[in-house]
Design a protein around this motif. Structure first.
Motif, short mmCIF file in Angstrom:
data_model
loop_
_atom_site.label_atom_id
_atom_site.label_comp_id
_atom_site.label_asym_id
_atom_site.label_seq_id
_atom_site.Cartn_x
_atom_site.Cartn_y
_atom_site.Cartn_z
N UNK A 157 22.48 6.25 -18.13
CA UNK A 157 21.03 6.13 -18.36
C UNK A 157 20.46 7.30 -19.16
N UNK A 158 21.32 8.17 -19.68
CA UNK A 158 20.85 9.38 -20.34
C UNK A 158 19.91 9.08 -21.50
N UNK A 159 20.24 8.15 -22.36
CA UNK A 159 19.40 7.84 -23.52
C UNK A 159 18.03 7.34 -23.08
N UNK A 160 18.01 6.50 -22.07
CA UNK A 160 16.73 5.97 -21.57
C UNK A 160 15.88 7.07 -20.95
N UNK A 161 16.53 7.98 -20.22
CA UNK A 161 15.82 9.10 -19.59
C UNK A 161 15.22 10.02 -20.65
N UNK A 162 16.01 10.35 -21.67
CA UNK A 162 15.53 11.23 -22.74
C UNK A 162 14.39 10.59 -23.51
N UNK A 163 14.52 9.32 -23.82
CA UNK A 163 13.47 8.62 -24.57
C UNK A 163 12.16 8.62 -23.79
N UNK A 164 12.25 8.35 -22.49
CA UNK A 164 11.05 8.36 -21.64
C UNK A 164 10.46 9.76 -21.55
N UNK A 165 11.31 10.77 -21.45
CA UNK A 165 10.87 12.16 -21.34
C UNK A 165 10.11 12.60 -22.59
N UNK A 166 10.66 12.33 -23.78
CA UNK A 166 10.00 12.69 -25.03
C UNK A 166 8.67 11.96 -25.17
N UNK A 167 8.65 10.68 -24.82
CA UNK A 167 7.41 9.91 -24.90
C UNK A 167 6.36 10.44 -23.94
N UNK A 168 6.83 10.90 -22.78
CA UNK A 168 5.91 11.47 -21.78
C UNK A 168 5.27 12.75 -22.31
#
Length: 322
Positions: free
Chosen positions: A202-213
């Motif tokens: 899930x690393x890519x999904x976590x990073x994408x959500x983090x940057x968007x946040x």
């Protein structure tokens, strides 16, 4: 801001809810050894996700009691791995004094018991909450800049930052009376679930959500600062100022964080830049800006804590301690 860094799994996955309970018992033992009664310490916040959550504690005491409990606390961290993994930082120390305003420098949500300062119950209502959240967001921006410009990011830190950004963005949403269209609708609870299940997959999904946040927070922060600027007199701000040796702040219409070589470039709107300058240089606080009252109390408290030799566990603008 780059989004290609690696996540390092540092979660203490061995921790159980029983470990949190035993850690509280050990902390209370330390409090007793320091001569503190039950109405002089408490917990706030919540342990919503074992292995990610930490424990936040508040202590009110005399100079002698604060010095003693801090020593005992650090000793326990050194010898007790579970205690050290659960307590990310020392308690918030408040001097039991009638003139103490430092109670307003920290959120005390979900305080689990009534404690007293100068024989009076602590009121959780904070008249300087606007200044507190404003300062907290500038602190987050500084942390985000230092974290996202590195090659690796610890998973537990990412998850704690995500939660703090979420809370800050909700506050700004209430102040701005809107829900940011740039806010990604992924809760911190869901991100924590992904991380605990299988962070590698899930690393890519976590990073994408983090940057968007992060981008959502900057967007909301700029709207709030624009609102403040319209209400108050405008101050002339320089084009740049160093936050620290590695972070250069530039005056801009929109907040953003970038990297140039080893230097972090943080674009700040004029209101945030003004706060930075008054924290670093100017002794007088302009009354027109409501949030500067918090900065005034913060300056007074940090000077007092330096004089007493106390551990200072309050956020400061952009994380600058002096």
């Amino acid at each position: 801001m780059k989004n290609n860094f690696n996540i390092i799994d540092d979660l203490p996955r061995y921790l159980t809810i029983e470990d949190y309970q035993s850690t509280k018992q050990q902390f209370e033992k330390i409090c007793k050894q320091s001569g503190l009664s039950k109405d002089q310490f408490a917990y706030f916040g919540s342990v919503s996700c074992p292995q990610v959550s930490d424990i936040d504690a508040l202590v009110v005491g005399s100079e002698q009691q604060i010095r003693l409990i801090h020593k005992l606390f650090l000793d326990e961290q050194k010898k007790n791995k579970v205690f050290n993994d659960i307590f990310w930082h020392p308690p918030v120390y408040l001097l039991d004094s009638p003139s103490n305003s430092s109670i307003y420098l920290h959120t005390l949500e979900n305080l689990d018991r009534t404690i007293t300062i100068n024989s009076k119950p602590v009121n959780q209502h904070n008249p300087y909450s606007s200044g507190l959240y404003f300062t907290w967001i500038t602190f987050l921006l500084s942390i985000i800049g230092s974290v996202t410009c590195k090659k690796n990011i610890p998973l537990r830190l990412l998850l704690l930052l995500y939660k703090n950004i979420e809370v800050s963005e909700m506050y700004l949403g209430r102040k701005n009376k809107f829900i940011s269209t740039k806010k990604i609708n992924i809760s911190s609870d869901y991100i924590r679930k992904l991380a605990l299940e299988d962070y590698k997959s899930n690393q890519d999904a976590i990073l994408k959500a983090f940057i968007s946040k992060i981008r959502g927070l900057m967007f909301s922060f700029d709207l709030y600062c624009n609102f403040i600027e319209k209400k108050n007199n405008k101050y002339d701000t320089p084009k740049f100022s160093f936050i620290n040796k590695k972070n250069l702040a530039l005056t801009s219409k929109k907040t953003s964080i970038n990297q140039f070589g080893k230097l972090i470039l943080t674009n700040l709107n004029p209101v945030a830049m003004t706060a930075l300058l008054y924290w670093k240089k100017y002794p007088d606080i302009p009354k027109e800006y409501e949030y500067f009252e918090y900065i005034k109390i913060s300056k007074e408290t940090i000077n007092l804590y330096k004089e007493k030799g106390f551990y200072y566990n309050f956020v400061t603008p952009f994380g600058i301690k002096s």
